[in-house]
Design an enzyme around this catalytic site. Sequence first.
Site, mmCIF file in Angstrom:
data_model
loop_
_atom_site.group_PDB
_atom_site.id
_atom_site.type_symbol
_atom_site.label_atom_id
_atom_site.label_comp_id
_atom_site.label_asym_id
_atom_site.label_seq_id
_atom_site.Cartn_x
_atom_site.Cartn_y
_atom_site.Cartn_z
ATOM 1 N N ALA A 32 38.539 -18.201 -5.950
ATOM 2 C CA ALA A 32 38.428 -17.506 -4.656
ATOM 3 C C ALA A 32 39.270 -18.284 -3.641
ATOM 4 O O ALA A 32 38.808 -18.690 -2.569
ATOM 5 C CB ALA A 32 36.981 -17.365 -4.196
ATOM 6 N N HIS A 37 42.607 -24.365 -0.153
ATOM 7 C CA HIS A 37 42.991 -24.704 -1.529
ATOM 8 C C HIS A 37 44.512 -24.791 -1.658
ATOM 9 O O HIS A 37 45.047 -25.687 -2.305
ATOM 10 C CB HIS A 37 42.525 -23.624 -2.508
ATOM 11 C CG HIS A 37 41.039 -23.450 -2.615
ATOM 12 N ND1 HIS A 37 40.397 -22.306 -2.222
ATOM 13 C CD2 HIS A 37 40.071 -24.274 -3.092
ATOM 14 C CE1 HIS A 37 39.097 -22.414 -2.461
ATOM 15 N NE2 HIS A 37 38.869 -23.608 -2.976
HETATM 16 P P1 AMP Z 1 36.052 -25.466 -4.284
HETATM 17 O O1 AMP Z 1 36.826 -24.361 -4.912
HETATM 18 O O2 AMP Z 1 35.240 -25.027 -3.110
HETATM 19 O O3 AMP Z 1 35.289 -26.285 -5.288
HETATM 20 O O4 AMP Z 1 37.121 -26.448 -3.656
HETATM 21 C C1 AMP Z 1 38.167 -26.995 -4.425
HETATM 22 C C2 AMP Z 1 38.871 -28.073 -3.627
HETATM 23 O O5 AMP Z 1 39.389 -27.510 -2.424
HETATM 24 C C3 AMP Z 1 37.898 -29.199 -3.201
HETATM 25 O O6 AMP Z 1 38.579 -30.439 -3.287
HETATM 26 C C4 AMP Z 1 37.597 -28.828 -1.774
HETATM 27 O O7 AMP Z 1 37.214 -29.941 -0.986
HETATM 28 C C5 AMP Z 1 38.927 -28.260 -1.323
HETATM 29 N N1 AMP Z 1 38.732 -27.401 -0.151
HETATM 30 C C6 AMP Z 1 37.885 -26.351 -0.024
HETATM 31 N N2 AMP Z 1 37.951 -25.837 1.220
HETATM 32 C C7 AMP Z 1 38.855 -26.588 1.911
HETATM 33 C C8 AMP Z 1 39.354 -26.581 3.244
HETATM 34 N N3 AMP Z 1 38.954 -25.701 4.143
HETATM 35 N N4 AMP Z 1 40.280 -27.512 3.577
HETATM 36 C C9 AMP Z 1 40.711 -28.430 2.683
HETATM 37 N N5 AMP Z 1 40.277 -28.495 1.407
HETATM 38 C C10 AMP Z 1 39.356 -27.589 1.014
#
Ligand code: AMP
Length: 284
Positions: A32, A37
């Site tokens: 998503a 990301h």
């Molecule tokens: P997730 O798909 O939510 O597990 O996130 C995957 C990676 O993207 C993790 O390292 C999160 O910390 C990073 N991430 C998610 N949202 C953000 C954001 N708004 N800004 C920077 N990194 C993000």
Amino acid sequence: MIIARTIGELQKHVAEALSKKMQIGFVPTMGALHKGHIALIERCVKENEFSVCSVFVNPAQFNNREDLKNYPRTEEADLKKLDLAKCNLVFIPTVNEMYPDKKLLEMDFGELERMMEGRFRPGHFKGVATVVYKLFSMVKPHRAYFGEKDFQQLMVIRQLVKQMNMPVEIIPCPTVREDDGVAMSSRNVRLTSDERKAAPVIYQSLLRALKDFKGGNETSEIRKAVKAMVEDEKLFTLEYFELARVDASEGSIALLDKNDSTENVRAFIAVNASAVRLIDNAAL
Ligand code: AMP
């Protein structure tokens, strides 16, 4: 872009890249994908010769079945975004591919995995560390990129790498926000339109807390003010708010209960909306 769905396919391409002495960069995600990301992927592409992104909604890190069931899944759109960002390989395994055996090695990060997110999502960080450990073993990255949006997770990963002596450099990346300050999150699509309109209060309350802390206010007063500010919106309830001293390179977080110095202080918040829970954090 290569799409690998099995560990065998992934490892074949990793071995090929390593045989060409390529530097491998890695961004683990749950899909998503949004601009937060993509910022991680773009940095990864810039700094490495072979960039791998994983898209896997990891059941081991969900302590709430509904949250797992309702987690957004947008594979087709994710693939387009990754291709556009010039990612070289995306790994999209099934749950069975990642967890063929029921019995799993369990790691323990002590107080770090029991405070804040860990307190409200028991077992969450054990699940995160398990999947990241498995992914690091498969991808063998030189560098891996994590968002400060999930700051406590970033500290758990630092501990994991340190304690397991994994030869990977962990690169923290700043939180990407919408124009109104709301931290980008895959879960934001599950906010109602009224909740989305009210959501900037979360980051605003963090900024106000940090300002008051710097101004010498007591942490107990700051906590009360944050709760009032967030819950004034009527659509949200505060799950936790904490001020903590962090050592980002060591991977440690110590909750503050009195104001000694303002160095390396971060504010952390989790808020419940009707169908979703949102987290954010900010530094002084
Ligand atoms: P997730 O798909 O939510 O597990 O996130 C995957 C990676 O993207 C993790 O390292 C999160 O910390 C990073 N991430 C998610 N949202 C953000 C954001 N708004 N800004 C920077 N990194 C993000």
